[in-house]
Design an enzyme around this catalytic site. Structure first.
Site, PDB file in Angstrom:
ATOM      1  N   HIS A 178      62.731   9.169 -13.539  1.00 38.12           N
ATOM      2  CA  HIS A 178      63.919   9.862 -12.947  1.00 38.12           C
ATOM      3  C   HIS A 178      65.095   9.100 -13.587  1.00 38.12           C
ATOM      4  O   HIS A 178      65.230   8.310 -13.861  1.00 38.12           O
ATOM      5  CB  HIS A 178      64.093   9.360 -11.602  1.00 38.12           C
ATOM      6  CG  HIS A 178      63.079  10.688 -10.424  1.00 38.12           C
ATOM      7  ND1 HIS A 178      62.903  10.482  -9.748  1.00 38.12           N
ATOM      8  CD2 HIS A 178      62.682  11.968 -10.840  1.00 38.12           C
ATOM      9  CE1 HIS A 178      61.935  11.045  -9.368  1.00 38.12           C
ATOM     10  NE2 HIS A 178      61.500  12.609  -9.724  1.00 38.12           N
ATOM     11  N   GLU A 181      68.223   6.729 -12.565  1.00 37.99           N
ATOM     12  CA  GLU A 181      68.523   6.296 -11.480  1.00 37.99           C
ATOM     13  C   GLU A 181      67.966   4.773 -12.797  1.00 37.99           C
ATOM     14  O   GLU A 181      67.086   3.971 -13.061  1.00 37.99           O
ATOM     15  CB  GLU A 181      66.790   6.364 -10.874  1.00 37.99           C
ATOM     16  CG  GLU A 181      67.332   6.988 -10.249  1.00 37.99           C
ATOM     17  CD  GLU A 181      66.014   7.576  -9.563  1.00 37.99           C
ATOM     18  OE1 GLU A 181      64.650   6.738  -9.434  1.00 37.99           O
ATOM     19  OE2 GLU A 181      65.255   8.921  -8.617  1.00 37.99           O
ATOM     20  N   ARG A 234      68.021  14.310 -14.264  1.00 39.15           N
ATOM     21  CA  ARG A 234      66.834  13.512 -13.419  1.00 39.15           C
ATOM     22  C   ARG A 234      65.840  13.632 -14.264  1.00 39.15           C
ATOM     23  O   ARG A 234      65.031  12.910 -14.381  1.00 39.15           O
ATOM     24  CB  ARG A 234      66.498  14.271 -11.903  1.00 39.15           C
ATOM     25  CG  ARG A 234      65.595  13.722 -10.472  1.00 39.15           C
ATOM     26  CD  ARG A 234      65.759  14.475  -9.960  1.00 39.15           C
ATOM     27  NE  ARG A 234      64.234  15.051  -9.308  1.00 39.15           N
ATOM     28  CZ  ARG A 234      64.047  14.107  -8.312  1.00 39.15           C
ATOM     29  NH1 ARG A 234      64.879  12.798  -8.080  1.00 39.15           N
ATOM     30  NH2 ARG A 234      62.812  14.645  -7.333  1.00 39.15           N
ATOM     31  N   HIS A 303      62.389   3.474  -8.548  1.00 43.19           N
ATOM     32  CA  HIS A 303      62.956   4.501  -8.637  1.00 43.19           C
ATOM     33  C   HIS A 303      64.354   3.968  -7.697  1.00 43.19           C
ATOM     34  O   HIS A 303      64.423   2.911  -7.667  1.00 43.19           O
ATOM     35  CB  HIS A 303      62.857   5.305  -7.770  1.00 43.19           C
ATOM     36  CG  HIS A 303      61.568   5.864  -7.652  1.00 43.19           C
ATOM     37  ND1 HIS A 303      61.605   7.563  -8.308  1.00 43.19           N
ATOM     38  CD2 HIS A 303      60.551   5.692  -8.106  1.00 43.19           C
ATOM     39  CE1 HIS A 303      60.041   8.483  -8.596  1.00 43.19           C
ATOM     40  NE2 HIS A 303      59.203   7.348  -8.615  1.00 43.19           N
ATOM     41  N   GLU A 378      61.993   2.223  -4.033  1.00 44.83           N
ATOM     42  CA  GLU A 378      63.581   2.933  -4.212  1.00 44.83           C
ATOM     43  C   GLU A 378      64.624   1.543  -4.361  1.00 44.83           C
ATOM     44  O   GLU A 378      64.556   1.009  -3.439  1.00 44.83           O
ATOM     45  CB  GLU A 378      64.421   4.007  -2.937  1.00 44.83           C
ATOM     46  CG  GLU A 378      62.951   5.751  -2.864  1.00 44.83           C
ATOM     47  CD  GLU A 378      63.767   5.771  -3.943  1.00 44.83           C
ATOM     48  OE1 GLU A 378      64.432   5.997  -4.982  1.00 44.83           O
ATOM     49  OE2 GLU A 378      62.274   6.924  -4.441  1.00 44.83           O
TER      50      GLU A 378
END
Ligand code: 0X9
Ligand code: ZN
Length: 421
Positions: A178, A181, A234, A303, A378
């Site tokens: 993405h 990020e 993104r 991510h 994440e």
């Protein structure tokens, strides 16, 4: 003569200003865009927020609606604020301003002056990352660059193989799928650098026991676009129709494609593409992964944001046969991560921890190759900065994440990894 010289200079200044003006004008600005944190308290409220997802004008979800009690982060354009407040008042959802002015935060977290060489004090553009990979390969016989795949705009998806001895089991590391990020490629580069150079005994042992296939950016076109044009991009950059661009490359993999948490609308942030592997990035990387499928035993993708350590599946809340093992290993990893700076993570199955989503790499690797360990991080933070994490958090994020990897593989090995269970 003098006059014409002056004239030429003036002309040059005008041209330069126009070019500069155009370049500046081309960059998306987010002045007075706000990010709200919304906590839905009923299923009906979650549904209404989901409806908002279909309106791409002026509303952009940073954290998508999932279930009651889980925060939703929504960026709202200034012209949509009245409508936003009206909806919130009508349905009475608790919400608060999380980021007052997105552009101000972009300016704060994007360096104007960059150091010449690669370092971890700033987010690095793609060419600097790629040059650094080349430099590492040129300076060490342990590192070889790999061109794993290619992009719609003709770039390479470049990575490295780091190997200290022959016939090691392998670990695959994926970053930057993405585009916005930014902490993901930065953390992956930090980990690579430490694996290569750290003197810490645990890190050395981890580095040398495995072969590492490390790709800091799975979505180079998108990453470049976040630097040149739109910091909040993104997806990939392939046009899908006249109006909308890009699929979500973490919804485009050919395992349970489009079976929940993915969109068929090309304008959506979670557009799954027109077919599985409709994007060359996912297609070419899947071919590369296939070619080394018997050489790696664990797959880890990075991510941001939310501070979660998740494992498959994303398309169903059903537990995998090694759920307990992945949960136990994940728990050790996040406990170790917390030790250094107190950063708190949650671990669990994707669909239960974050939301239902299908067509991701993490699920593809588990579903297609049955790899014993497949995790998705994440990274920081929990939303004070979101995607706009200040660059002075790159090193602390890298340090704590590496701590967690050390603990993850210690625990896995104690459970017989990399043998198939
Ligand atoms: O939605 C995603 O792709 C990931 N979250 S993010 O905010 N970085 O976009 C979560 C991916 C979880 N993995 C799977 N859904 N399999
Ligand atoms: Zn992501």
């Amino acid at each position: 003569m003098l006059l014409s010289c002056k004239g030429i200079i003036m002309w040059k200044i005008i041209v330069l200003c126009t070019i500069l003006g155009l370049a500046i004008a081309e960059k998306a600005r987010f002045n007075n865009y706000k990010v709200f944190r919304i906590i839905p308290t009923t299923a009906a409220q979650v549904e209404i927020l989901r409806e908002l997802e279909e309106i791409s004008d002026g509303f952009s979800f940073w954290e998508t609606p999932s279930f009651v009690g889980r925060n939703v982060d929504l960026m709202v354009a200034p012209h949509k604020l009245p409508q936003f407040y009206e909806i919130m008042a009508q349905i009475g959802i608790p919400h608060q301003i999380h980021i007052e002015d997105v552009q101000a935060l972009i300016d704060e977290t994007t360096p104007m002056i960059r150091s010449k060489s690669f370092d971890f004090t700033n987010y690095q553009p793609l060419d600097k990352i790629y040059n650094y990979l080349d430099e590492l390969a040129n300076n060490s016989d342990k590192v070889n660059t790999i061109i794993g795949g290619k992009t719609y705009e003709g770039r390479q998806i470049k990575g490295v193989k780091l190997s200290f001895k022959a016939n090691n089991p392998g670990i695959f590391i994926e970053g930057g799928i993405h585009a916005r990020e930014w902490i993901s490629p930065a953390t992956v580069m930090y980990i690579l650098n430490e694996l290569l150079t750290s003197n810490n005994t645990d890190v050395r042992a981890l580095a040398e026991r495995y072969d590492w296939y490390i790709f800091p950016s799975f979505n180079p076109d998108g990453y470049v676009y976040t630097h040149t044009t739109n910091r909040m991009w993104r997806k990939t950059r392939k046009p899908y129709g006249l109006i909308c661009t890009g699929s979500d490359p973490n919804r485009n993999w050919d395992y349970k494609w489009m079976s929940g948490g993915a969109s068929s609308n090309p304008c959506s942030e979670t557009y799954a593409g027109s077919a599985p592997f409709s994007d060359i990035e996912t297609k070419s990387m899947s071919e590369y992964i296939k070619s080394i499928a018997d050489k790696f035993d664990a797959y880890i993708s990075f991510h941001s944001y939310s501070q979660l350590l998740m494992f498959p599946y994303g398309h169903t809340t059903e537990h995998l046969e090694n759920y307990d093992e992945e949960y136990a290993i994940g728990s050790k990893a996040i406990a170790a991560l917390k030790q250094r700076y107190g950063t708190e993570y949650v671990t669990g199955n994707i669909a239960e921890t974050i939301y239902v989503a299908s067509g991701s790499t993490c699920d593809y690797i588990k579903g297609t190759y049955g790899k014993r360990l497949s995790y998705t991080y994440e990274l920081r933070d929990r939303g004070r900065y979101g995607f706009l994490l200040p660059p002075n958090q790159i090193i602390p994020t890298g340090e704590e994440t590496l701590d967690s990897l050390v603990a993850m593989f210690k625990e896995a090995e104690a459970r017989g990894f990399p043998k198939k269970n």
